[in-house]
Design a protein around this motif. Sequence first.
Motif: not given
Length: 235
Positions: A1-8
């Motif tokens: 799966m494509l990992l994404i960063e958590q928004n602030p």
Amino acid sequence: MLLIEQNPQESIREYVYRFLKLNIIHLNLPPGQNISEQDVATQLQVSRTPVREAFIKLAQENLLDIIPQKGTYVSLIDTEQVEESKFVRETLEKEIIQHACTQFPAEELFQLQSSLALQELCISEKNYLRFFELDEAMHGIIFKGCKKSRTWNMLQLMNAHYNRVRILNLKDKAFEWDQLLVQHRELVRAISEQDIVLGAKIIDVHLNKVVVDLEHLRAEHSDYFMQIKRQPFSI
């Protein structure tokens, strides 16, 4: 799966939901695949509670099938939902384009023109996911320029099955990306030149392509789609 960063400003539950939905839409989690709370929690290094909450929300959006005593599966693509989403989007977007071809802010028009250059780059690099994102953003800009951003956000809530078909189409080696870019250019030209007739013509062709390609996609990826419900024959 494509990992994404958590928004602030994003909660863990919102982040897990966005992560899962993105991977479902992009077909990294393909239709029919089994998915477990524990696996997602381990991968994202979070507790199972926000994962369970995200699962429930995605099930409510018909993107996950939670079957007691069996497991959770990514929902198969429902062509009825695809066609309904296309109908709603086409109905609304034709009105939006007519409005955009009457008056449209210079700043949003510049954003549309800039998007075309990026889309051309995506085609040269065969980056279909980024092209899809730019395509979506472009239509969102048109709604925003017409002061209808909330309408666009409402459409996004029912576009999931429709968008999975679009992603599947973009991944198809036979798909004519250049044709899509030409339609986008003509759409921007119609808005720039305030050509309502051209705008209506292009948006009709543009939004109908998904339905035109649907049978081909069903034949090529039959395991991704729900079986069509046949009406009983009667004399």
